[in-house]
Design a protein around this motif. Structure first.
Motif, PDB file in Angstrom:
ATOM      1  N   ALA A 270       0.676  -1.027  -0.146  1.00 30.41           N
ATOM      2  CA  ALA A 270       0.060   0.193  -0.053  1.00 30.41           C
ATOM      3  C   ALA A 270       0.749   1.249   0.077  1.00 30.41           C
ATOM      4  CB  ALA A 270      -0.958  -0.023   1.289  1.00 30.41           C
ATOM      5  N   ALA A 271       1.971   1.129   0.747  1.00 29.05           N
ATOM      6  CA  ALA A 271       2.695   2.288   0.894  1.00 29.05           C
ATOM      7  C   ALA A 271       3.768   2.747  -0.095  1.00 29.05           C
ATOM      8  CB  ALA A 271       3.580   2.371   2.279  1.00 29.05           C
ATOM      9  N   TYR A 272       4.226   1.721  -0.762  1.00 34.41           N
ATOM     10  CA  TYR A 272       5.128   1.868  -2.184  1.00 34.41           C
ATOM     11  C   TYR A 272       4.399   1.472  -3.435  1.00 34.41           C
ATOM     12  CZ  TYR A 272       8.582   2.247   1.625  1.00 34.41           C
ATOM     13  OH  TYR A 272       8.995   2.682   3.023  1.00 34.41           O
ATOM     14  N   GLY A 273       3.302   1.167  -3.468  1.00 31.38           N
ATOM     15  CA  GLY A 273       2.566   0.581  -4.886  1.00 31.38           C
ATOM     16  C   GLY A 273       3.497  -0.494  -5.502  1.00 31.38           C
ATOM     17  N   LEU A 274       3.549  -1.397  -4.554  1.00 29.78           N
ATOM     18  CA  LEU A 274       4.422  -2.772  -5.045  1.00 29.78           C
ATOM     19  C   LEU A 274       3.548  -3.643  -5.747  1.00 29.78           C
ATOM     20  CD1 LEU A 274       6.501  -3.576  -1.696  1.00 29.78           C
ATOM     21  CD2 LEU A 274       7.400  -2.419  -3.978  1.00 29.78           C
ATOM     22  N   ARG A 275       4.247  -4.438  -6.563  1.00 34.83           N
ATOM     23  CA  ARG A 275       3.399  -5.656  -7.167  1.00 34.83           C
ATOM     24  C   ARG A 275       3.316  -6.874  -6.126  1.00 34.83           C
ATOM     25  NH1 ARG A 275       7.129  -3.825 -11.183  1.00 34.83           N
ATOM     26  NH2 ARG A 275       6.233  -3.077 -13.129  1.00 34.83           N
ATOM     27  N   PRO A 276       2.553  -7.653  -6.110  1.00 33.67           N
ATOM     28  CA  PRO A 276       2.672  -8.653  -5.037  1.00 33.67           C
ATOM     29  C   PRO A 276       4.031  -9.646  -4.957  1.00 33.67           C
ATOM     30  CG  PRO A 276       0.394  -8.672  -5.765  1.00 33.67           C
ATOM     31  CD  PRO A 276       1.244  -7.738  -6.702  1.00 33.67           C
ATOM     32  N   GLU A 277       4.419  -9.736  -6.304  1.00 32.76           N
ATOM     33  CA  GLU A 277       5.699 -10.316  -6.412  1.00 32.76           C
ATOM     34  C   GLU A 277       6.964  -9.665  -6.118  1.00 32.76           C
ATOM     35  OE1 GLU A 277       8.158 -13.706  -7.571  1.00 32.76           O
ATOM     36  OE2 GLU A 277       5.980 -13.560  -7.562  1.00 32.76           O
ATOM     37  N   GLU A 278       7.021  -8.433  -5.991  1.00 32.79           N
ATOM     38  CA  GLU A 278       7.923  -7.823  -5.477  1.00 32.79           C
ATOM     39  C   GLU A 278       8.178  -7.795  -3.909  1.00 32.79           C
ATOM     40  OE1 GLU A 278       7.996  -4.152  -8.864  1.00 32.79           O
ATOM     41  OE2 GLU A 278       6.960  -3.790  -7.103  1.00 32.79           O
ATOM     42  N   LEU A 279       7.579  -8.379  -3.209  1.00 29.15           N
ATOM     43  CA  LEU A 279       7.636  -8.428  -1.717  1.00 29.15           C
ATOM     44  C   LEU A 279       8.828  -9.515  -1.475  1.00 29.15           C
ATOM     45  CD1 LEU A 279       3.893  -8.750  -0.583  1.00 29.15           C
ATOM     46  CD2 LEU A 279       5.293  -6.990  -0.197  1.00 29.15           C
ATOM     47  N   GLN A 280       9.090 -10.257  -2.444  1.00 31.51           N
ATOM     48  CA  GLN A 280      10.093 -11.382  -2.329  1.00 31.51           C
ATOM     49  C   GLN A 280      11.407 -10.772  -2.911  1.00 31.51           C
ATOM     50  OE1 GLN A 280       8.688 -15.548  -3.400  1.00 31.51           O
ATOM     51  NE2 GLN A 280       7.217 -14.265  -4.256  1.00 31.51           N
ATOM     52  N   HIS A 281      11.597  -9.429  -3.442  1.00 30.75           N
ATOM     53  CA  HIS A 281      12.681  -9.100  -4.116  1.00 30.75           C
ATOM     54  C   HIS A 281      12.967  -7.687  -3.288  1.00 30.75           C
ATOM     55  CE1 HIS A 281      12.626 -11.942  -7.220  1.00 30.75           C
ATOM     56  NE2 HIS A 281      11.338 -11.744  -7.105  1.00 30.75           N
ATOM     57  N   LEU A 282      12.863  -7.349  -2.105  1.00 32.01           N
ATOM     58  CA  LEU A 282      13.260  -6.090  -1.172  1.00 32.01           C
ATOM     59  C   LEU A 282      14.684  -6.286  -0.652  1.00 32.01           C
ATOM     60  CD1 LEU A 282       9.842  -5.395  -0.053  1.00 32.01           C
ATOM     61  CD2 LEU A 282      10.541  -4.688  -2.166  1.00 32.01           C
ATOM     62  N   GLN A 283      15.250  -5.258  -0.413  1.00 25.62           N
ATOM     63  CA  GLN A 283      16.511  -5.126   0.517  1.00 25.62           C
ATOM     64  C   GLN A 283      16.846  -3.810   0.851  1.00 25.62           C
ATOM     65  OE1 GLN A 283      19.193  -7.141  -2.590  1.00 25.62           O
ATOM     66  NE2 GLN A 283      20.459  -5.331  -2.512  1.00 25.62           N
ATOM     67  N   ILE A 284      17.762  -3.626   1.754  1.00 27.10           N
ATOM     68  CA  ILE A 284      18.300  -2.555   2.169  1.00 27.10           C
ATOM     69  C   ILE A 284      19.641  -2.311   1.417  1.00 27.10           C
ATOM     70  CG2 ILE A 284      19.270  -0.779   4.044  1.00 27.10           C
ATOM     71  CD1 ILE A 284      16.125  -1.374   4.324  1.00 27.10           C
ATOM     72  N   HIS A 285      19.546  -1.009   0.819  1.00 22.79           N
ATOM     73  CA  HIS A 285      20.797  -0.889   0.059  1.00 22.79           C
ATOM     74  C   HIS A 285      21.097   0.732   0.137  1.00 22.79           C
ATOM     75  CE1 HIS A 285      23.707  -0.908  -3.175  1.00 22.79           C
ATOM     76  NE2 HIS A 285      23.073  -0.200  -4.023  1.00 22.79           N
ATOM     77  N   GLN A 286      22.380   1.012   0.544  1.00 22.39           N
ATOM     78  CA  GLN A 286      22.679   2.513   0.784  1.00 22.39           C
ATOM     79  C   GLN A 286      21.932   3.075   1.742  1.00 22.39           C
ATOM     80  OE1 GLN A 286      22.891   3.822  -3.128  1.00 22.39           O
ATOM     81  NE2 GLN A 286      25.259   3.073  -3.719  1.00 22.39           N
TER      82      GLN A 286
END
Length: 436
Positions: A270-286
């Motif tokens: 809801a907050a980032y407008g993600l595709r459901p599939e993208e939940l598995q491709h998140l990471q903290i970078h910089q």
């Protein structure tokens, strides 16, 4: 005259014995193919590649010796490095005449020395079901190597539709050209004209045929028409528009989701407008939250992107999503099936079911992507962000963005945009007057 089954068994036995005398123990067999003898060579006996060779000899009981001698000749020359097609091309017909170039050879309809290419217009109709399996396997390899799709996309989408193609070509009377194949496939969903599944079936099959014709693996009769509308059909019912999820409903759903893992997943969408599939491709970078998902589409591949909450979404500040991400667990999902997992979970939530009924009563449709739609809608209507900026923030092209989200640009949105523009211009004119 002996029964057909008896003399056919005799042909196979004679050929098998003759081959064994030459040192061939297994992998070479003969069978009837539309009135002619066809030699099948298994991959293990054909240097790692399965072959099917059509012999210029009728499949008849009085041709046993000719079939045996032809197969033995092919075997002996194959051991010397000569391809079966080249060997068969030099063979005389049963009547003593020579076959025209390419008339006999590969059961896939090939020219001598060019496996998989059509002999002439229409000859690709002789493909057997096993040939179609090989053709589809080559098509899959092309799609993956070219980067057009990912393996998960083939497994999730193409595989099922290609199985339908194999079922149709294995019929007693198989289709002889592209039109017949597409018409037969359309009948599978005859009760769902214009449906999405039927559309994907027709489009993926047409893509297979266009590729095969371009590669000269099929003849020109298999070139599908550019306009596939007649095979897809037209829906008899109005299609519900998937709609943006309202902020009040987002907040209510967050409160109603009992599982903290699924609640966190829903908040991220809801907050980032993600595709459901993208939940598995998140990471903290910089020091920032990134989506590393690369979606492959006809317009190219999306790039990894920084996730940005919208300036107007202060209601999500208290969720502390970026801060919680390193330690907060997400629900387990199988790669490539994120949409199915999210949809299944939400469909079991009482509030989601209730909201779906409310949206449907207004001619709209609530789906997991409604979180993403809501992000786009707020970005334009409330934040006044240009399409190019919003498209980049959401990870797709401007063309895709406009095609997907222009449908919600109703009169109320247009009126609001004109009012805001008028207000900005008025403020600018007043500022100029004051300065003068």
């Amino acid at each position: 005259m002996p029964a057909a089954r008896d003399w056919e068994d005799t042909i196979r036995a004679v050929v098998s014995h003759a081959l064994s005398q030459k040192g061939c123990r297994r992998g070479w067999t003969v069978l009837n193919h539309r009135g002619h003898a066809r030699l099948n060579i298994a991959a293990g006996a054909g240097r790692g590649r399965r072959r099917q060779v059509l012999l210029p000899i009728p499949w008849e009981c009085d041709q046993i010796d000719h079939i045996r001698d032809a197969v033995v000749q092919v075997y002996e020359e194959f051991q010397q490095g000569i391809e079966p097609d080249a060997c068969v091309a030099r063979m005389p017909r049963a009547d003593g005449s020579r076959a025209a170039e390419g008339e006999f050879g590969s059961g896939r309809g090939t020219q001598t020395g060019h496996p998989g290419r059509p002999r002439h217009r229409g000859m690709a109709a002789v493909l057997a079901p096993a040939d179609w399996e090989e053709l589809i396997a080559a098509f899959r390899e092309h799609k993956l190597i070219s980067g057009e799709i990912k393996p998960s996309t083939w497994h999730r989408v193409y595989r099922h539709h290609m199985n339908h193609v194999l079922g149709v070509v294995a019929a007693v009377t198989p289709p002889q050209n592209a039109k017949q194949l597409l018409e037969t496939l359309a009948r599978i969903w005859a009760d769902k004209p214009g449906g999405r599944t039927r559309q994907i079936q027709i489009q993926s099959t047409a893509a297979l045929l266009r590729w095969a014709v371009a590669e000269r693996r099929l003849g020109e009769d298999w070139e599908p028409p550019q306009d596939l509308a007649v095979f897809v059909g037209r829906s008899r019912t109005a299609k519900a528009i998937t709609t943006p999820l309202e902020v009040s409903h987002i907040q209510a759903l967050v409160r109603a989701i009992p599982d903290v893992r699924w609640r966190f997943a829903f908040q991220l969408m809801a907050a980032y407008g993600l595709r459901p599939e993208e939940l598995q491709h998140l990471q903290i970078h910089q020091g920032r939250l990134w989506c590393m998902y690369e979606k492959v589409a006809s317009r190219g591949k999306t790039r990894p992107r920084v996730l940005r909450p919208l300036p107007c979404d202060d209601w999500a500040d208290g969720w502390r999503l970026e801060e919680r991400f390193p330690t907060q667990e997400l629900p387990p999902m199988q790669p490539g099936l994120g949409g199915g997992y999210v949809g299944h979970y939400l469909m079991n939530r009482p509030l989601w079911k209730e909201l779906r009924r409310e949206y449907e009563a207004k001619g709209e449709k609530l789906v997991p992507y409604s979180c993403r739609h809501g992000y786009a809608h707020r970005a334009h209507v409330i934040c006044d962000l240009p399409p190019k900026v919003v498209a980049a923030a959401m990870g797709h092209s401007v063309q895709t963005h406009l095609a997907a989200y222009s449908r919600w640009c109703g009169d109320d949105v247009v009126d609001d945009a004109f009012a805001k523009a008028e207000q900005r211009l008025g403020q600018g004119l007043r500022a100029q007057s004051s300065a003068a």
